[in-house]
Design a protein around this motif. Structure first.
Motif, PDB file in Angstrom:
ATOM      1  N   ASP A 121     -17.185  -9.249 -19.010  1.00  0.00           N
ATOM      2  CA  ASP A 121     -17.598 -10.545 -18.905  1.00  0.00           C
ATOM      3  C   ASP A 121     -16.233 -12.170 -20.122  1.00  0.00           C
ATOM      4  OD1 ASP A 121     -19.774 -12.548 -18.612  1.00  0.00           O
ATOM      5  OD2 ASP A 121     -19.511 -12.789 -20.401  1.00  0.00           O
ATOM      6  N   VAL A 122     -16.312 -12.343 -18.781  1.00  0.00           N
ATOM      7  CA  VAL A 122     -15.041 -13.894 -19.174  1.00  0.00           C
ATOM      8  C   VAL A 122     -16.100 -14.997 -19.576  1.00  0.00           C
ATOM      9  CG1 VAL A 122     -13.052 -14.164 -18.631  1.00  0.00           C
ATOM     10  CG2 VAL A 122     -13.607 -12.500 -18.251  1.00  0.00           C
ATOM     11  N   PHE A 123     -15.534 -15.729 -20.816  1.00  0.00           N
ATOM     12  CA  PHE A 123     -16.433 -16.814 -20.509  1.00  0.00           C
ATOM     13  C   PHE A 123     -14.924 -17.586 -20.800  1.00  0.00           C
ATOM     14  CE2 PHE A 123     -16.422 -20.851 -23.339  1.00  0.00           C
ATOM     15  CZ  PHE A 123     -17.753 -21.249 -22.883  1.00  0.00           C
ATOM     16  N   SER A 124     -14.686 -18.520 -19.613  1.00  0.00           N
ATOM     17  CA  SER A 124     -13.347 -18.700 -19.407  1.00  0.00           C
ATOM     18  C   SER A 124     -13.548 -20.694 -19.970  1.00  0.00           C
ATOM     19  CB  SER A 124     -12.776 -19.550 -17.950  1.00  0.00           C
ATOM     20  OG  SER A 124     -12.209 -19.690 -17.878  1.00  0.00           O
ATOM     21  N   VAL A 125     -12.170 -21.106 -20.491  1.00  0.00           N
ATOM     22  CA  VAL A 125     -12.133 -22.681 -20.967  1.00  0.00           C
ATOM     23  C   VAL A 125     -10.957 -22.872 -20.497  1.00  0.00           C
ATOM     24  CG1 VAL A 125     -11.790 -24.093 -22.738  1.00  0.00           C
ATOM     25  CG2 VAL A 125     -13.919 -21.975 -23.202  1.00  0.00           C
ATOM     26  N   SER A 126     -10.817 -24.237 -19.447  1.00  0.00           N
ATOM     27  CA  SER A 126      -9.605 -25.167 -19.304  1.00  0.00           C
ATOM     28  C   SER A 126      -9.108 -25.721 -20.120  1.00  0.00           C
ATOM     29  CB  SER A 126      -9.983 -25.266 -18.206  1.00  0.00           C
ATOM     30  OG  SER A 126      -8.274 -26.163 -17.809  1.00  0.00           O
ATOM     31  N   PHE A 127      -8.130 -26.332 -20.123  1.00  0.00           N
ATOM     32  CA  PHE A 127      -7.378 -27.366 -21.755  1.00  0.00           C
ATOM     33  C   PHE A 127      -6.704 -28.251 -20.680  1.00  0.00           C
ATOM     34  CE2 PHE A 127      -4.364 -24.050 -22.394  1.00  0.00           C
ATOM     35  CZ  PHE A 127      -3.194 -24.509 -22.609  1.00  0.00           C
ATOM     36  N   ASP A 128      -6.322 -29.122 -21.346  1.00  0.00           N
ATOM     37  CA  ASP A 128      -5.262 -30.181 -20.932  1.00  0.00           C
ATOM     38  C   ASP A 128      -4.731 -30.570 -22.405  1.00  0.00           C
ATOM     39  OD1 ASP A 128      -3.123 -31.284 -20.251  1.00  0.00           O
ATOM     40  OD2 ASP A 128      -4.980 -33.291 -19.021  1.00  0.00           O
ATOM     41  N   LEU A 129      -3.619 -30.098 -22.854  1.00  0.00           N
ATOM     42  CA  LEU A 129      -2.857 -31.115 -23.899  1.00  0.00           C
ATOM     43  C   LEU A 129      -2.683 -31.808 -23.769  1.00  0.00           C
ATOM     44  CD1 LEU A 129      -0.350 -27.094 -25.438  1.00  0.00           C
ATOM     45  CD2 LEU A 129      -3.333 -28.696 -25.772  1.00  0.00           C
ATOM     46  N   HIS A 130      -2.368 -32.522 -22.595  1.00  0.00           N
ATOM     47  CA  HIS A 130      -2.038 -34.514 -22.655  1.00  0.00           C
ATOM     48  C   HIS A 130      -3.100 -34.867 -23.212  1.00  0.00           C
ATOM     49  CE1 HIS A 130       1.840 -33.271 -21.491  1.00  0.00           C
ATOM     50  NE2 HIS A 130       1.276 -31.979 -20.260  1.00  0.00           N
ATOM     51  N   ASP A 131      -4.233 -34.607 -22.977  1.00  0.00           N
ATOM     52  CA  ASP A 131      -5.495 -35.046 -22.605  1.00  0.00           C
ATOM     53  C   ASP A 131      -6.088 -34.378 -24.576  1.00  0.00           C
ATOM     54  OD1 ASP A 131      -8.790 -35.724 -23.537  1.00  0.00           O
ATOM     55  OD2 ASP A 131      -8.875 -36.229 -21.352  1.00  0.00           O
ATOM     56  N   GLU A 132      -6.680 -35.227 -25.728  1.00  0.00           N
ATOM     57  CA  GLU A 132      -6.557 -35.274 -26.946  1.00  0.00           C
ATOM     58  C   GLU A 132      -7.824 -34.776 -26.522  1.00  0.00           C
ATOM     59  OE1 GLU A 132      -5.641 -34.082 -30.682  1.00  0.00           O
ATOM     60  OE2 GLU A 132      -4.499 -34.814 -28.777  1.00  0.00           O
ATOM     61  N   GLN A 133      -8.764 -35.541 -26.248  1.00  0.00           N
ATOM     62  CA  GLN A 133     -10.132 -35.006 -26.343  1.00  0.00           C
ATOM     63  C   GLN A 133     -10.779 -34.067 -25.264  1.00  0.00           C
ATOM     64  OE1 GLN A 133     -12.688 -36.859 -27.796  1.00  0.00           O
ATOM     65  NE2 GLN A 133     -14.021 -34.724 -27.850  1.00  0.00           N
ATOM     66  N   HIS A 134     -10.252 -34.124 -24.477  1.00  0.00           N
ATOM     67  CA  HIS A 134     -10.211 -32.524 -23.291  1.00  0.00           C
ATOM     68  C   HIS A 134      -9.709 -31.338 -23.759  1.00  0.00           C
ATOM     69  CE1 HIS A 134      -9.494 -29.272 -20.440  1.00  0.00           C
ATOM     70  NE2 HIS A 134     -10.884 -30.049 -19.779  1.00  0.00           N
ATOM     71  N   ALA A 135      -9.046 -31.449 -25.276  1.00  0.00           N
ATOM     72  CA  ALA A 135      -7.736 -30.599 -25.856  1.00  0.00           C
ATOM     73  C   ALA A 135      -9.166 -29.441 -26.566  1.00  0.00           C
ATOM     74  CB  ALA A 135      -6.924 -30.172 -26.431  1.00  0.00           C
ATOM     75  N   GLU A 136      -9.468 -31.231 -27.245  1.00  0.00           N
ATOM     76  CA  GLU A 136     -10.636 -30.379 -29.383  1.00  0.00           C
ATOM     77  C   GLU A 136     -11.959 -29.618 -27.897  1.00  0.00           C
ATOM     78  OE1 GLU A 136     -11.085 -34.602 -30.708  1.00  0.00           O
ATOM     79  OE2 GLU A 136      -8.941 -34.257 -31.741  1.00  0.00           O
TER      80      GLU A 136
END
Length: 807
Positions: A241-256
């Motif tokens: 089972d995989v819990f997938s998370v995407s991130f965007d390091l250019h968007d500080e709030q999104h990364a956090e």
């Protein structure tokens, strides 16, 4: 492909001096091995005669040989492209052993341009378009192909432009599965597998570790999304089972938010699908969130052999422990002695070094200082060499002298050679290297301060496992134990500790059940001792001590069977499994012993009484009535032995319907069961049938003798005992089958078995104990048992009538 000798012959419109120029070229080529300036000079020559064809980037020079141009668009290891072209032009087998033989009749030679600073897809496309002249000349040629780019995003952009402009592309490290689509990338190929290989390798390693739940962290661009897609597909096939998370390091709030989701998921094993230069920023976010370091295991997909990072907060000391014990999925490329020999040759060739420095756009200060060691010490460089060599060989073996992009691409699909990364062979449908030709390895990386940059961190890696994807299921070979973030080889748990109700039998219930068992065991032993001590008294002799002892033995075994039903964790599996099989042995053998004694006793009384009524003298010895016991006992032993050998009962935990957020049962109960339920039910049924016979016959004989006026009213007591026993079994057994909770099952089972023992012992022993001191009863008118001979010598039963016997 034509021979040089053929191509050097004068053409119809050419002067006879062409053969002389061909010979002169041959002599000059030999003198200029490894000297790229020679071919550059030819391109810059204004007097060279050039022949070109529509739709082809190949140029024939002076009717003697063909030339083509290669574009290397790699950011860091373009030197590998240069070496491949050098070996091709020199017909040198220093790396590809059969290269001289394969190029023996080849008249094609290449020049190469190194384009390094491509950064983004936009820059890469812009620089490519600048090198696609509308009117190509010898000095400004149109390239036949591109070696690059280094990542999937830029490679996609270049592949689209290449498809429109009839340009073959061979990328050494772009792994996106989307690039296999020939409709949008018609001339794209690569000597490296897609990231499907890395995904499969990671999943096989997780399977080997026994991991069932992981989290994935992927960069939010096309590369990360496609990598995440194939990883989840492979994980689902493996039951992970995989819990997938995407991130965007250019968007500080999104990364956090992304790292907060990782933290809340509770997953301890995290698979990273991002670029190596993202690792520093990721560690800045993951370490403070408490999801990196001890108790966590990070594994990076498609990481290169060397990674370095620089914490943004400058706290190198504390960050070292956070990034320790990371795993990295890397293509397994065996060391190539031939390639190392080529590197040694390059390091000794100052002229070639100067040529490379003049052509490349990267800063070569550190390379020169390190004598060009580090730049070619990675797998990336090796794949770059094979990518360039694949285009070179395909160009030399194309069917057409002036081949088109389509001809060159088809030739690449047919090309096979033993390169520095192993056997290189391409899939005819996708243009991607076959996955079966490569293996993967798991690197175990530990961090150290960068000696050249005190604010940086470098990784030193050791090979921990090799993963072969050739077999259908994959194989994992452990090379060295993996050291995790805590610097031990103890594997971290992959999920938070499970809060599970195991429904263990509480101490108070164990006390009640085992207390009942103990009382019945003591009572059985006590009555057995009393029988033996009072064996000479008439009240005991009338019932024969051997049958009374059998009853005590039977109830002792039945009461003892309660003990193994109390077995539960934390006992070890062996003890629990023994307890599972011990219960039917004790219960069945005790049951058949007690019921056989009741049956044979009732049968004895009835037989003596019938003989007395018929005025017949009959002698019944114990061995006569003991035969049914032996038969039933042997039958039970046979069934139980076969059951134990073929399909033994084992301890197992059964999950109920409730699950937590990870799919784990929140409630289980322990029970005994066989691996083969069909056989277990068969043996259980056979035991039930085998033990039904003594119950039936004993009940029948007891019913027949219920009103017999035997001495001490024993027939009545036997009937009362059988009636109580059957009532107990008829009421208690269904409850045992209906109950689900282990505590209820244990208490009901203990109660039923203890009541069964009481139903046997009390009606038979209490009256005898009460009559132990009474005088013998007077002789009655009705025929009755007159005497029982119980001497040790005879041990027989005699029945006589009161009628006078004829002399």
């Amino acid at each position: 492909m034509r021979r040089i000798s053929e191509l050097s012959q004068p053409r119809a419109a050419a002067p006879n001096s062409n053969k002389k120029r061909s010979s002169e070229f041959g002599r000059r080529r030999i003198r200029s091995l490894g000297n790229f300036t020679y071919f550059d000079d030819i391109r810059n020559s204004s007097s060279a005669k050039v022949e070109m064809r529509q739709g082809s980037a190949v140029q024939r020079v002076n009717d003697s040989f063909r030339m083509a141009h290669l574009l290397s668009m790699i950011a860091t290891v373009d030197l590998a492209s240069l070496l491949a072209v050098q070996h091709f032009n020199d017909r040198s087998g220093v790396v590809v052993a059969d290269l001289p033989e394969r190029l023996r009749d080849c008249d094609l030679y290449l020049t190469v341009e190194l384009v390094n600073r491509i950064g983004t897809p936009k820059i890469g496309v812009s620089k490519l378009l600048e090198r696609l002249p509308s009117n190509p000349t010898l000095a400004n040629p149109r390239p036949i192909g591109i070696v690059g780019a280094g990542n999937s995003v830029t490679s996609k952009a270049l592949a689209i432009i290449g498809g429109v402009n009839n340009l073959v592309q061979c990328s050494p490290s772009a792994t996106s599965p989307d690039l296999d689509d020939r409709s949008t990338h018609p001339y794209f190929t690569r000597p490296t597998p897609t990231n499907l290989g890395s995904a499969r390798a990671a999943v096989e390693y997780y399977k080997f570790l026994g991991v069932t739940h992981v989290a994935s962290l992927h960069v939010g661009d096309v590369y990360g999304q496609e990598f995440e897609k194939v990883f989840i597909e492979q994980a689902e096939k493996a039951g992970i089972d995989v819990f997938s998370v995407s991130f965007d390091l250019h968007d500080e709030q999104h990364a956090e938010d992304a790292f907060r989701q990782l933290k809340n998921s509770g997953r301890r094993y995290i698979f990273g699908m991002f670029y190596e230069d993202n690792l520093g920023r990721i560690s800045d976010l993951a370490a403070p969130a408490g999801i990196m370091g001890k108790n966590y295991f990070w594994m990076l997909g498609e990481a290169s052999d060397d990674i370095n990072l620089k914490p943004s907060d400058g706290d190198v000391k504390s960050r070292l422990k956070d990034v320790n014990g990371m795993g990295r999925v890397v293509l397994h490329i065996p060391a190539s002695e031939r390639f190392n020999a080529a590197l040694d040759s390059f390091r000794q060739d100052k002229e070639l070094q100067e040529y490379y420095i003049s052509k490349t756009e990267i800063n070569t200060t550190r390379l020169v200082k390190a004598n060009f060691t580090n730049v070619l010490a990675t797998d990336f460089a090796l794949f770059n060499y094979d990518a360039a060599m694949a285009i070179c060989l395909a160009a030399s073996e194309a069917d057409q002298e002036f081949f088109s992009a389509s001809d060159l691409y088809e030739s690449i699909l047919r090309t096979k050679f033993n390169g520095v990364t192993g056997q290189v062979e391409f899939d005819n449908t996708t243009g991607t290297r076959y996955l079966s030709n490569v293996r993967y390895k798991i690197f175990n990386s530990f961090s150290y301060p960068d000696p050249e940059d005190g604010a940086g961190i470098i990784f030193r890696s050791t090979e921990s496992a090799i993963i072969d994807l050739t077999p259908a299921g994959g194989q994992v070979e452990i090379v060295a134990p993996f050291r995790y973030a805590d610097n031990t080889t103890s594997q971290p748990i992959f999920l938070p500790l499970q809060l599970e109700n195991e429904n263990l039998i509480p101490p108070w219930a164990l006390g009640i059940g085992l207390g009942f068992s103990g009382i019945m065991i003591i009572m059985s032993i006590a009555w057995a001792i009393w029988t033996y001590v009072n064996r000479g008294q008439r009240v005991v002799r009338a019932s024969q001590p051997c049958f009374l002892l059998m009853l005590c033995i039977g109830t002792f075994l039945v009461a003892s069977s309660i003990v193994p039903t109390s077995f539960q964790e934390p006992m070890n599996d062996l003890t629990l499994n023994i307890g599972c099989m011990m219960f039917p042995w004790l219960a069945c053998l005790g049951f058949v012993t007690a019921f056989s004694a009741l049956f044979t006793k009732n049968r004895r009384i009835n037989k003596i009484y019938r003989s007395a009524r018929a005025c017949q003298r009959v002698t019944i010895k114990p061995r006569h009535v003991i035969k049914p016991f032996i038969v039933f006992f042997a039958l039970n032993v046979t069934i139980l032995t076969t059951w134990t050998v073929i399909a033994p009962r084992k301890w197992k935990r059964v999950a109920t319907a409730g699950v937590d957020e990870y799919g784990r049962s929140t409630e289980t109960y322990g029970t005994c069961g066989s691996d083969n339920d069909t056989l277990a039910k068969l043996f259980g049924s056979l035991l039930a049938i085998a033990n039904a016979f003594p119950v039936f016959f004993s009940a029948y004989e007891s019913f027949r003798g219920r009103n017999l006026p035997t001495e001490f009213n024993e027939s009545r007591y036997l009937f009362a005992s059988m009636t109580s026993l059957l009532e107990t079994l008829l009421i208690g057994l269904p409850i045992i089958f209906i109950a689900v909770k282990p505590t209820a099952i244990f208490l009901v089972r203990a109660g039923v078995l203890c009541l069964a023992c009481l139903a046997i012992l009390f009606p038979l022993f209490i009256p005898k104990w009460l009559r132990r001191s009474r005088p013998d009863p007077e002789t009655r008118r009705l025929p009755m048992i007159s005497k029982i001979s119980s001497t040790a010598e005879e041990k027989q039963l005699t029945s006589v009538s009161h009628a006078p016997k004829d002399e």
